[in-house]
Scaffold this active site. Structure first.
Site, PDB file in Angstrom:
ATOM      1  CE  LYS A  32      -1.544   1.470   3.773  1.00 22.77           C
ATOM      2  NZ  LYS A  32      -2.226   1.731   5.052  1.00 22.77           N
ATOM      3  CB  THR A  33       3.626   2.371   2.199  1.00 25.20           C
ATOM      4  OG1 THR A  33       2.859   2.018   3.345  1.00 25.20           O
ATOM      5  CG2 THR A  33       4.342   3.668   2.456  1.00 25.20           C
ATOM      6  CG  ASP A 217      -2.654   5.441   4.135  1.00 23.13           C
ATOM      7  OD1 ASP A 217      -3.333   4.494   3.688  1.00 23.13           O
ATOM      8  OD2 ASP A 217      -1.559   5.284   4.697  1.00 23.13           O
ATOM      9  CD  GLU A 218      -4.202   2.929   7.747  1.00 22.59           C
ATOM     10  OE1 GLU A 218      -5.218   2.200   7.618  1.00 22.59           O
ATOM     11  OE2 GLU A 218      -3.065   2.477   7.987  1.00 22.59           O
ATOM     12  CD  GLN A 248      -5.200  -3.959   7.203  1.00 18.35           C
ATOM     13  OE1 GLN A 248      -4.225  -3.631   7.860  1.00 18.35           O
ATOM     14  NE2 GLN A 248      -5.166  -4.049   5.882  1.00 18.35           N
ATOM     15  NE  ARG A 580      -0.463  -6.222  10.894  1.00 23.96           N
ATOM     16  CZ  ARG A 580      -0.609  -5.575   9.751  1.00 23.96           C
ATOM     17  NH1 ARG A 580       0.276  -4.699   9.365  1.00 23.96           N
ATOM     18  NH2 ARG A 580      -1.647  -5.833   8.971  1.00 23.96           N
TER      19      ARG A 580
END
Length: 648
Positions: A32-33, A217-218, A248, A580
DNA sequence: CGAATTGAGTTTTTT
DNA sequence: ACTCAATTCG
């Protein structure tokens, strides 16, 4: 070389699409980043967009800085980097410039949660609010109201029942006093910016025209006010790119509303949707387990996450006797692997639902000599001496700041009692009166605040106020607090103006100041195990992850058991935790545990049973023996000073 | 004024 | 079990 190289086809499509709104659904570990940074670089480099015309909004300042750095790397250092920050920092910046239109002077200070609490306590007293009123609940009601863009006038209109009526009175007075103190709280930053834009259409137009490209983002963790402001800003060019993943969404307790992401297509009918479903982080086993858990949520859009990675190890599940043994099991596992040389400490993370669970892990790690860092817990900026020092600086910056005045007017004790504080407060913190009562030469400092570096100002005020002397009382604690002030000074030395410094302190989460059992160094690249809550683990990755306390009542948490949507959020939290890990997941639960002073016997978490049995290897005590009997570990344990009680 | 004792409340947390 | 805040006492 193009910025599109090194991207997979879906990532490439998402990066290249630039004319119109888009939603990028990015599963965990899907790059994503990478997409965000490459998209920014692509717009500037290949589409000739000026950095000035791009706005990037992230969930934390840490994330913003990471993107800044990575865009910089892609672009070469000479290019200017666009506006990147959180909703709050963006609004603070706009207000700093334009707030006078709302009657707010530009040297306003930002009140944090502690400041809000002390202000509200005062108000409750002055308004004769019944003594048993839960003021924390009142405060969070006000905060939610602001997040929903409900003014105090509206709140008064709709307040129902005695509690809400009280909240309505507090809300009105609270806003009045913030204004008198020339202060804004976090929610106000966004609320007031929206107010500004609706009162002044021209100004909204200016900003909206400026930002041709907006990336958020998010997006699943945005609240209503943030949703509204992004819509206002995107109005002119309609080039909004939202990135997120409903699976998430874990911040609804803070007002985040994942319907914002579900409704994206309704809000922007022309929106193009990109799915980033390939995971590059984890083994097949981990991905499959995570998918099996999250599919139990009704409110879940299936992204069909997949990976080319190997199957890898099975998920290990361990039933411990109690929390001590649970921690010992984790410690043994880690030491065993470190001794064998296959991993180092920094490859491991221990994740838990509540901060209270970290203690037993810490205790055993200290005994076992395992270096660790604890993320979260006591925040640097909420320590007493730091708040005191900042209050001194804040009254210099903004002499109307009543909360800060009340904090330091008699710190260190200088004979200013309740009566005097009342008088001073009534005078609107009249500086001459203050000097007369405290002999604090504050006027001079205010006059010269910009004539010297921030550090020097800080040094001066700590000296003339007697604060340094007050801490230097020869006690261990005093020395420790002075140490912390040194840390604050080293942060202060990075800023040119007092205003800059204070704004950063308010908006930017404590620079990494983790507590370690080895030393108090703030360096972050030490070889240590990481201990943190599931919430703080979002966005991170580790080779091996322990999720402890997999019990009904802890994960899912007991306070979530009554509502289905709360359980679903707990499930997403579990999903975040599991994804994670790159190579291995360890889940643990206990037969009984001491939690908040009482013994609990919880049954194993429903989330464990949602993972198909074929992915799990159940570890028992006898499994532990095989580790225990290992020569290397045995020798290691023998060499410890405190080697009692290691038998399981 | 400041120290000492009692009492309530303990999910998650960034801004 | 433990913290933190509020009230009471010297």
């Amino acid at each position: 070389m193009s910025v599109l190289d090194s991207l997979n086809p879906q990532q490439k499509e998402a990066v290249k699409y630039f004319d119109g709104p888009s939603l990028i659904v990015a599963g965990p570990g899907s790059g994503k980043t990478r997409v965000l940074t490459h998209k920014i670089a692509y717009l500037i480099k290949e589409r000739g967009v000026s950095p000035f015309e791009i706005l990037g909004i992230t969930f934390t300042n840490k994330a913003a800085n990471e993107i800044k750095e990575r865009v910089g790397n892609l672009m070469g250092a000479s290019t200017r980097v666009p506006w990147l920050g959180t909703f709050h920092s963006m609004c603070a910046r706009i207000l700093r410039k334009e707030a006078s239109l709302l009657g707010i002077s530009p040297n306003y200070v930002i009140y944090d949660t502690d400041d809000q609490k002390s202000l509200i306590k005062h108000i409750a007293k002055d308004l004769d609010i019944p003594p048993r009123t839960n003021l924390s609940v009142a405060l969070s009601s006000i905060s939610s109201a602001k997040n929903e863009l409900v003014t105090f006038e509206d709140y008064e209109k709709y307040a129902y029942g005695p509690f809400q009526k009280d909240v309505a009175r507090i809300y009105r007075e609270y806003q009045k006093r913030l204004h008198q103190s020339n202060a804004l709280d976090f929610d106000d930053l966004i609320f007031k910016t929206i107010e500004l834009f609706s009162l002044n259409e021209g100004l909204r137009d200016t900003y909206s025209r400026r930002f041709k490209y907006i990336l958020i983002d998010e997006y699943q963790d945005t609240n209503h006010a943030q949703y509204v402001i992004s819509k206002l800003l995107a109005k002119n060019h309609n080039n909004i790119c939202a990135v997120g993943d409903m699976s998430q969404a874990i911040y609804s307790f803070r007002g985040a509303d994942f319907r914002n992401i579900l409704n994206f297509q309704r809000d922007y009918p022309a929106a193009k949707i990109f799915n980033l479903a390939q995971n590059y982080r984890s083994t097949k086993t981990i991905i499959d387990a995570a998918k099996n858990i999250i599919k139990h949520n009704d409110n879940h859009i299936d992204l069909d996450l997949w990976t080319q990675n190997d199957k890898g190890d099975l998920i290990s599940l361990y039933e411990a006797e109690d929390e001590k043994e649970e921690s010992l099991y984790i410690g043994f596992n880690i030491i065993d692997k470190v001794l064998k040389g296959s991993s180092s400490y920094k490859d491991f993370a221990v994740l838990y639902r509540t901060n209270a669970q970290s203690r037993s892990v810490e205790e055993q790690f200290i005994r076992l000599g395992i270096p660790y860092k604890l993320i979260g817990g006591i925040k640097f900026y909420s320590r007493k001496e730091i708040k005191d020092a900042l209050s001194f600086l804040r009254v210099i910056q903004n002499p109307k700041d009543s909360v800060s005045w009340e904090r330091i007017i008699n710190t260190p004790p200088r004979g200013v009692g309740k009566k005097s504080v009342d008088d001073l407060s009534k005078s609107g913190w009249d500086l001459s009166l203050i000097e007369q009562k405290t002999r604090l030469p504050i006027k001079g400092l205010i006059r010269n605040k910009d004539a010297m570096p921030v550090v020097e100002l800080l040094d001066k005020i700590l000296d003339v106020s007697g604060y340094n002397e007050y801490l230097n009382d020869g006690t261990e604690e005093g020395l420790y607090r002075l140490e912390n002030l040194k840390e604050l000074k080293s942060v202060a030395s990075q800023f040119l103006t007092l205003e800059d410094f204070l704004e950063n302190v308010s908006l930017v989460e404590a620079l990494d100041v983790p507590t370690t059992n080895n030393d108090r160094s703030i360096s972050t690249d030490k070889d240590t195990v990481t201990l943190m809550t599931l919430h703080s683990a979002k966005g991170l990755e580790f080779k091996e992850v322990f999720i402890i306390g997999m019990e009904e009542g802890l994960l899912p948490h007991s306070k979530s058991l009554f509502a289905k949507e709360d359980i679903e959020e707990e499930r997403r939290l579990c999903y975040v935790g599991i994804t994670r890990a790159k190579e291995k997941i360890h889940l643990t639960y206990t037969r009984s545990r001491l939690y908040l002073g009482s013994m609990n016997s919880n049954i194993v978490s429903r989330f464990v049973s949602e993972i198909p049995g074929e992915y799990i290897r159940f570890n028992t005590k006898s499994g532990m023996q095989t580790i225990h009997m290992d020569k290397g570990l045995e020798k290691y344990l023998d060499n410890l000073e405190d080697s009692r009680d290691f038998n399981l």
